[in-house]
Design an enzyme around this catalytic site. Structure first.
Site, PDB file in Angstrom:
ATOM      1  N   GLU A 163      38.234 -13.400  42.342  1.00 38.44           N
ATOM      2  CA  GLU A 163      36.587 -13.287  42.056  1.00 38.44           C
ATOM      3  C   GLU A 163      35.996 -13.846  43.141  1.00 38.44           C
ATOM      4  O   GLU A 163      35.009 -14.802  42.508  1.00 38.44           O
ATOM      5  CB  GLU A 163      37.132 -14.468  41.001  1.00 38.44           C
ATOM      6  CG  GLU A 163      38.468 -14.731  40.002  1.00 38.44           C
ATOM      7  CD  GLU A 163      37.861 -13.877  38.412  1.00 38.44           C
ATOM      8  OE1 GLU A 163      36.713 -14.705  37.966  1.00 38.44           O
ATOM      9  OE2 GLU A 163      38.816 -13.011  37.732  1.00 38.44           O
ATOM     10  N   HIS A 231      37.133 -21.272  37.954  1.00 38.54           N
ATOM     11  CA  HIS A 231      37.559 -21.584  39.274  1.00 38.54           C
ATOM     12  C   HIS A 231      37.227 -23.145  40.130  1.00 38.54           C
ATOM     13  O   HIS A 231      37.179 -23.902  39.651  1.00 38.54           O
ATOM     14  CB  HIS A 231      35.422 -20.625  39.406  1.00 38.54           C
ATOM     15  CG  HIS A 231      35.671 -19.133  39.101  1.00 38.54           C
ATOM     16  ND1 HIS A 231      34.819 -19.013  38.325  1.00 38.54           N
ATOM     17  CD2 HIS A 231      36.424 -18.033  39.135  1.00 38.54           C
ATOM     18  CE1 HIS A 231      34.617 -17.534  38.327  1.00 38.54           C
ATOM     19  NE2 HIS A 231      35.373 -17.620  38.607  1.00 38.54           N
ATOM     20  N   CYS A 348      27.479 -21.393  40.237  1.00 40.97           N
ATOM     21  CA  CYS A 348      27.732 -20.495  40.347  1.00 40.97           C
ATOM     22  C   CYS A 348      26.649 -19.101  40.622  1.00 40.97           C
ATOM     23  O   CYS A 348      27.073 -18.012  40.090  1.00 40.97           O
ATOM     24  CB  CYS A 348      28.269 -20.206  38.935  1.00 40.97           C
ATOM     25  SG  CYS A 348      29.352 -21.377  38.293  1.00 40.97           S
TER      26      CYS A 348
HETATM   27  O1  SUG Z   1      33.439 -15.337  34.627  1.00 35.85           O
HETATM   28  N1  SUG Z   1      31.573 -16.407  32.044  1.00 35.85           N
HETATM   29  C1  SUG Z   1      31.172 -16.772  33.251  1.00 35.85           C
HETATM   30  C2  SUG Z   1      30.996 -18.153  34.202  1.00 35.85           C
HETATM   31  C3  SUG Z   1      31.618 -18.276  35.878  1.00 35.85           C
HETATM   32  C4  SUG Z   1      31.020 -19.503  36.135  1.00 35.85           C
HETATM   33  N2  SUG Z   1      31.172 -18.768  38.255  1.00 35.85           N
HETATM   34  C5  SUG Z   1      31.976 -19.708  38.984  1.00 35.85           C
HETATM   35  N3  SUG Z   1      32.202 -20.707  38.324  1.00 35.85           N
HETATM   36  N4  SUG Z   1      31.067 -19.309  39.569  1.00 35.85           N
HETATM   37  C6  SUG Z   1      33.376 -16.430  33.764  1.00 35.85           C
HETATM   38  O2  SUG Z   1      33.790 -17.006  32.877  1.00 35.85           O
HETATM   39  C7  SUG Z   1      31.029 -16.127  29.903  1.00 35.85           C
HETATM   40  C8  SUG Z   1      30.403 -14.399  29.309  1.00 35.85           C
HETATM   41  C9  SUG Z   1      30.419 -14.602  27.441  1.00 35.85           C
HETATM   42  O3  SUG Z   1      31.329 -15.148  27.618  1.00 35.85           O
HETATM   43  O4  SUG Z   1      29.847 -13.799  27.161  1.00 35.85           O
HETATM   44  C10 SUG Z   1      30.625 -15.665  31.179  1.00 35.85           C
HETATM   45  O5  SUG Z   1      31.725 -14.525  31.868  1.00 35.85           O
END
Ligand code: SUG
Length: 419
Positions: A163, A231, A348
């Site tokens: 990731e 994460h 993020c």
């Molecule tokens: O991968 N949300 C992302 C958020 C990513 C956050 N990134 C870090 N922590 N670096 C994920 O969970 C939500 C999409 C949706 O539900 O449509 C989403 O993918």
């Protein structure tokens, strides 16, 4: 220009919506089905970039990939209108906005060949994110194509989940000095998946030709994943000498701190105790999903989302730390509520690359004038709102595809059109 920190923020794509696709990401699960505001979301992202510029930091961007991802749907034997709603939603996600998951970056001073290495993340755990990497890789190969300074790697094979930078921390006396790189992986997470696998990060460290003595692999606490820290950057953030983390971020906190202190004696550790800020408050407020930066004036600054100011235990902790002259000298607040509602905070939204900005393709760098132009364009071309129940509407799909092309034209990045 000297080697410095350049944050590349993902522009929030015109398909930004709340389909609830990320199991284990509590905000995304909670907000599933709500109406989203892509235009507002993208403008909030631009203002965050502007705030970074005003702190005196170099700033870059990545553009959204094609959505719906027709190539991915085609490989699955379907198409946007014909696909069932769940598959369609997976093909429509704007999740590449969270650029901290785009790649893992090892700056040049850490690697055996003296180049910065980037490995695009395979994001294989979540279907909607698993098809991001080809478009991301195309951008990385363009932005960082100067092979004297950069090596860009394809994804680690999908046997192992990767990731990207969201689970990676780097410590160094200064950005341009050799660093210690810490790779955080998950093993268990109760009901939720551990998205970063150790084997993937071991491969990344080998590909990046890192020095074993300055490379640490650390397990994220199972309690943190189970509480919604999908994460590591939801419970910890690092910058130069400073590690800012929640007490419960790591499975073996004491063992990790010992190892890190040995590998990097200059460490300044700032811990938030669980009895002052619960894991739940930390995750809901995204206190740690902050950008921890060193502006030119040298005052280490924590860029937090509005939600941190609205969470009393968190805000009180920050005020106490600031008045005590701690390692963090300043707090800046940004409004990224549209992204936050999908579990994406200030950290993020950016991929941090330590490099000389002059070695990067300038089309991926921004100044305020470029941000103004982009704001004007997004204000016209991005859909105002999206109800996830309407994702199949042909007019919406056309508007989303057109909006992206307008952006690529404005940035002179047409060569990314078909990717
Ligand atoms: O991968 N949300 C992302 C958020 C990513 C956050 N990134 C870090 N922590 N670096 C994920 O969970 C939500 C999409 C949706 O539900 O449509 C989403 O993918």
């Amino acid at each position: 220009m000297p080697v410095t920190e350049v944050n590349f923020d993902g522009i929030v794509g015109p398909s930004h919506n709340y389909a609830g696709l990320s199991f284990g990401n509590l905000a995304a699960m909670r907000n599933a089905g709500l109406v989203s505001y892509p235009r507002t979301a993208a403008l909030q992202g631009l203002e965050k970039m502007r705030a970074n510029l005003r702190l005196g930091l170099a700033q870059g961007l990545f553009v959204p990939p094609p959505r719906p991802n027709r190539a991915w749907l085609q490989a699955l034997g379907t198409a946007p209108q014909a696909a069932d709603p769940s598959l369609r939603a997976n093909a429509m996600s704007a999740s590449s906005m969270w650029a901290a998951n785009a790649a893992t970056v090892s700056p040049a001073p850490d690697t055996a060949d003296g180049r910065a290495h980037l490995t695009v993340a395979n994001l294989r755990t979540m279907p909607h994110r698993s098809h991001e990497w080809p478009a991301t890789l195309a951008q990385l190969k363009l932005a960082f194509r100067d092979e004297r300074h950069f090596a860009v790697h394809g994804p680690v094979p999908p046997a192992f989940g990767d990731e990207g930078a969201a689970n990676h921390m780097r410590f160094a006396e200064r950005h341009d000095a050799p660093g210690v790189e810490v790779f955080v992986f998950g093993v268990g997470g109760g009901a939720y998946p551990a998205r970063q696998h150790r084997e993937a990060f071991e491969a990344v460290a080998r590909l990046h030709r890192l020095d074993k003595e300055r490379t640490l692999f650390v397990q994220q606490s199972e309690e943190a994943i189970a509480a919604g820290a999908f994460h590591n950057d939801v419970v910890a953030v690092a910058n130069e000498r400073v590690l800012f983390a929640h007490e419960r971020a790591f499975e073996d906190r004491d063992g990790f701190l010992d190892r890190l202190g040995t590998a990097f004696p200059a460490l300044e550790y700032v811990e938030v105790p669980a009895d002052e800020v619960s894991l739940e408050d930390a995750i809901r407020s995204y206190l740690f999903n902050a950008q921890l930066v060193t502006p030119p004036d040298g005052a280490t600054t924590l860029i937090v989302p509005e939600e941190a100011r609205e969470t009393p235990a968190v805000w009180n902790w920050l005020q106490r730390h600031l008045s005590g002259n701690g390692a963090i000298r300043r707090v800046a607040v940004v409004d990224v509520r549209q992204s936050m509602a999908n579990g994406g905070g200030p950290a993020c939204l950016r991929l941090r690359v330590v490099a000389d900005p002059e070695t990067v393709d300038p089309r991926f760098l921004v100044d305020e004038a470029k941000l103004d132009r982009l704001a004007g364009l997004i204000g016209c071309a991005w859909p105002e709102s999206i109800d996830p129940a309407e994702l199949e509407e042909p007019a919406l799909i056309t508007a989303i595809e057109r909006a992206r092309m307008t952006l690529l034209d404005a940035l002179d990045l047409r060569e990314l059109a078909a990717i």
